[in-house]
Enzyme design. Structure first.
Site, PDB file in Angstrom:
ATOM      1  CG  HIS A 159      47.789  31.871  46.038  1.00 43.85           C
ATOM      2  ND1 HIS A 159      46.486  31.736  46.448  1.00 43.85           N
ATOM      3  CD2 HIS A 159      47.722  32.131  44.707  1.00 43.85           C
ATOM      4  CE1 HIS A 159      45.668  31.899  45.427  1.00 43.85           C
ATOM      5  NE2 HIS A 159      46.400  32.134  44.343  1.00 43.85           N
ATOM      6  CG  ASP A 367      50.407  30.159  56.032  1.00 40.26           C
ATOM      7  OD1 ASP A 367      50.394  30.017  54.798  1.00 40.26           O
ATOM      8  OD2 ASP A 367      49.884  29.358  56.827  1.00 40.26           O
TER       9      ASP A 367
HETATM   10  P1  ADQ Z   1      48.070  26.354  51.852  1.00 41.64           P
HETATM   11  O1  ADQ Z   1      49.496  26.415  52.280  1.00 41.64           O
HETATM   12  O2  ADQ Z   1      47.597  25.070  51.323  1.00 41.64           O
HETATM   13  O3  ADQ Z   1      47.738  27.506  50.791  1.00 41.64           O
HETATM   14  P2  ADQ Z   1      45.863  27.332  53.706  1.00 41.64           P
HETATM   15  O4  ADQ Z   1      45.597  28.746  53.425  1.00 41.64           O
HETATM   16  O5  ADQ Z   1      45.813  27.039  55.154  1.00 41.64           O
HETATM   17  O6  ADQ Z   1      47.252  26.775  53.210  1.00 41.64           O
HETATM   18  O7  ADQ Z   1      44.748  26.515  52.951  1.00 41.64           O
HETATM   19  C1  ADQ Z   1      44.532  25.224  53.226  1.00 41.64           C
HETATM   20  C2  ADQ Z   1      43.167  24.784  52.719  1.00 41.64           C
HETATM   21  O8  ADQ Z   1      43.202  23.384  52.657  1.00 41.64           O
HETATM   22  C3  ADQ Z   1      42.056  25.176  53.667  1.00 41.64           C
HETATM   23  O9  ADQ Z   1      40.875  25.372  52.935  1.00 41.64           O
HETATM   24  C4  ADQ Z   1      41.935  23.950  54.564  1.00 41.64           C
HETATM   25  O10 ADQ Z   1      40.639  23.709  55.041  1.00 41.64           O
HETATM   26  C5  ADQ Z   1      42.375  22.826  53.656  1.00 41.64           C
HETATM   27  N1  ADQ Z   1      43.173  21.862  54.442  1.00 41.64           N
HETATM   28  C6  ADQ Z   1      44.369  22.074  55.010  1.00 41.64           C
HETATM   29  N2  ADQ Z   1      44.779  20.997  55.677  1.00 41.64           N
HETATM   30  C7  ADQ Z   1      43.826  20.072  55.536  1.00 41.64           C
HETATM   31  C8  ADQ Z   1      43.662  18.749  56.019  1.00 41.64           C
HETATM   32  N3  ADQ Z   1      44.587  18.186  56.780  1.00 41.64           N
HETATM   33  N4  ADQ Z   1      42.547  18.090  55.668  1.00 41.64           N
HETATM   34  C9  ADQ Z   1      41.616  18.686  54.911  1.00 41.64           C
HETATM   35  N5  ADQ Z   1      41.706  19.935  54.432  1.00 41.64           N
HETATM   36  C10 ADQ Z   1      42.795  20.628  54.740  1.00 41.64           C
HETATM   37  C11 ADQ Z   1      48.448  28.546  50.112  1.00 41.64           C
HETATM   38  C12 ADQ Z   1      49.266  29.493  51.001  1.00 41.64           C
HETATM   39  C13 ADQ Z   1      48.374  30.114  52.071  1.00 41.64           C
HETATM   40  C14 ADQ Z   1      47.176  30.815  51.424  1.00 41.64           C
HETATM   41  C15 ADQ Z   1      46.487  29.890  50.444  1.00 41.64           C
HETATM   42  C16 ADQ Z   1      45.415  30.613  49.650  1.00 41.64           C
HETATM   43  O11 ADQ Z   1      50.359  28.817  51.584  1.00 41.64           O
HETATM   44  O12 ADQ Z   1      49.108  31.048  52.861  1.00 41.64           O
HETATM   45  O13 ADQ Z   1      46.253  31.203  52.431  1.00 41.64           O
HETATM   46  O14 ADQ Z   1      47.413  29.337  49.499  1.00 41.64           O
HETATM   47  O15 ADQ Z   1      45.946  31.742  49.026  1.00 41.64           O
END
Ligand code: ADQ
Length: 477
Positions: A159, A367
């Site tokens: 991921h 990311d």
């Molecule tokens: P993350 O680093 O956790 O995931 P991201 O892809 O942005 O990052 O996913 C975050 C998820 O959590 C989103 O669904 C978002 O809505 C939710 N979220 C984030 N911050 C939040 C907050 N403050 N309050 C509520 N909800 C929140 C890892 C990798 C990413 C990759 C994903 C999926 O780092 O690059 O996209 O896995 O593969």
């Protein structure tokens, strides 16, 4: 039809909403097919407890998904999770060698817990199960399963980003880690850039041969690789935006900020997300384009994350200070430039918040993908959409070319892009949004899991792993 077995560091209750990209996406795919989800319970146990001195598996059935979890000891948690996963692999894979701590105890704990996972999982496996392992915590799991005689088809999805070969080579155990990937039948990455980095590594470090059908051959084994950019459930997210909670949140925010334009950031509080750089760019916007003073507000939601890792503490202190300074320097009695919220926001509130925002700032330094960028697009009103300002260093930038792409290290350039987003005509906003929406709809979470699983099912097992089982096992002793 074969049963799907998903393995990830943590599991989650599929009925409940979860913050964190992996949990959200895995839930989506398991609920489609049903199956078994195996991982750490999130709980710690005494070293002595358990019938064999090891944690017992706890089984729980939730709808069509069976959850199998085990507890870890404090030592395992400190070395495997906090140590190797989050102080070695996470920083290095995000290009942050300066934050890595190559402690040999961490590497030993990481191997030990992967061995534990393999032993426990073996007892639950059926011969025709298809196993899908997720993320950097579990890179050597297939090697451990193969060493125990597991002949099932096993796929792996990373991921987070795959760094370029010479960054990977800084990890003392890099060869062992990359060789472990060859015990999988299929390895998926988020972007083409990641595939190129991995192929570059195995070509230069292991003299790998590139074979037709996206296959690589090295260490006497053949592996299929591919880019499977993760997506979201677009329809579900769009309908959440139109649901009662979504509409209420939208109305509340629109009313509160009726005279202002909103900029929004939603992230875990993580150094990979570029939060201080984002606040600097917003400050530059206020300095250079004064018409935004008393008019634009940045809401930055940063959910607490990995608080027992030191680098995250430093970031919290830095963000408190940067947001305090900008509010002190530019704030008015009736206007605070930045509303910084260091808390998790309920998932059902996000769509309304996204929809009420004129601009989303998704500006990570690195990311794997970034799902917030896609959620923001899905939640917009197509007839009056907001604008996405997106880092070129997020995996999502490979797909979302119609966003305003920025280099988050370039404060002036990012401020200019924000200004452009704030002043963009409705025609341009709509045209960009239509193209972006089409892309995220085509490559949604269902496409992601079904294309990965279809490729895994059709990949011929290299079949020669048994020959190397004993040598891999020796490496681990
Ligand atoms: P993350 O680093 O956790 O995931 P991201 O892809 O942005 O990052 O996913 C975050 C998820 O959590 C989103 O669904 C978002 O809505 C939710 N979220 C984030 N911050 C939040 C907050 N403050 N309050 C509520 N909800 C929140 C890892 C990798 C990413 C990759 C994903 C999926 O780092 O690059 O996209 O896995 O593969």
């Amino acid at each position: 039809m074969s049963r799907l077995v998903v393995v990830s560091n943590r599991t989650a209750d599929p009925r409940k909403a979860a913050a964190g990209g992996l949990a959200v996406a895995v839930k989506e795919s398991l609920q489609q097919t049903g199956g078994l989800w195996f991982g750490w319970s999130g709980k710690l146990r005494d070293s002595e407890s358990g019938t064999s001195g090891e944690s017992d598996i706890k089984l729980q059935t939730v709808g069509n998904v069976q959850l199998a979890t085990l507890d870890l000891t404090q030592e395992d948690h400190d070395t495997y999770y906090l140590g190797y996963s989050n102080k070695v692999l996470w920083p290095v894979f995000h290009y942050r060698l300066d934050l890595a701590n190559f402690n040999v105890r961490f590497a030993a704990g990481y191997r030990r817990v992967n061995q534990l996972f393999a032993r426990k999982l073996m007892s639950l496996l059926r011969p025709d199960d298809i196993i899908w392992v997720h993320d950097y915590h579990l890179i050597p799991l297939a090697t451990e399963l193969r060493a125990l005689g597991c002949g099932n088809r096993i796929g792996f999805f990373l991921h987070i980003p795959m760094p370029p070969p010479l960054i990977m080579a800084a990890i003392p155990e890099h060869e062992w880690l990359m060789r472990s990937l060859f015990d999988y039948d299929l390895v998926g990455f988020q972007s083409e850039a990641d595939v190129t980095h991995f192929a570059g590594y195995v070509e230069s470090e292991a003299k790998a041969d590139t074979l037709p059908g996206n296959r690589l051959r090295a260490f006497n084994r053949t592996l299929r690789v591919g880019a499977y950019p993760i997506g979201i459930d677009v329809d579900e997210f769009a309908s959440l935006a139109r649901s009662r909670d979504g509409v209420e949140m939208f109305g509340q925010i629109r009313e509160e900020y009726s005279r202002r334009r909103l900029l929004l950031g939603v992230d875990r509080l993580d150094y990979s997300k570029g939060l201080p750089q984002r606040v600097h760019a917003f400050r530059e916007l206020l300095a250079k384009y004064p018409e935004n003073r008393n008019s634009a507000t940045l809401i930055q939601i940063a959910s607490p994350s990995r608080e027992d890792v030191g680098a995250y503490d430093d970031l919290r202190v830095e963000m408190d200070s940067l947001c305090g300074a900008i509010n002190g320097d530019y704030g008015e009695l009736d206007w605070m430039p930045v509303r910084y919220i260091h808390r998790n926001v309920a998932r059902k509130k996000l769509p309304g918040l996204y929809r009420a925002s004129r601009v989303a700032l998704v500006t990570p330094l690195r990311d794997g993908m970034n799902l917030v960028a896609k959620e923001f697009i899905a939640a917009q009103d197509p007839s009056d959409p907001g604008v996405l300002v997106l880092s070129r260093f997020a995996g999502a930038a490979e797909q979302l070319k119609e966003a305003l792409l920025v280099n988050p290290y370039d404060t002036q350039g990012t401020a200019l892009a924000i200004q452009r987003a704030l002043t963009m005509s409705i025609e341009e906003r709509t045209a960009r949004h239509t193209a972006l929406m089409q892309r995220i709809r085509q490559f949604d979470v269902h496409w992601w899991s079904s294309s990965f699983l279809a490729d895994l099912s059709s990949t011929e097992s290299s079949g020669d792993f048994r020959a190397v089982v004993s040598s891999s096992a020796n490496l681990l002793n």
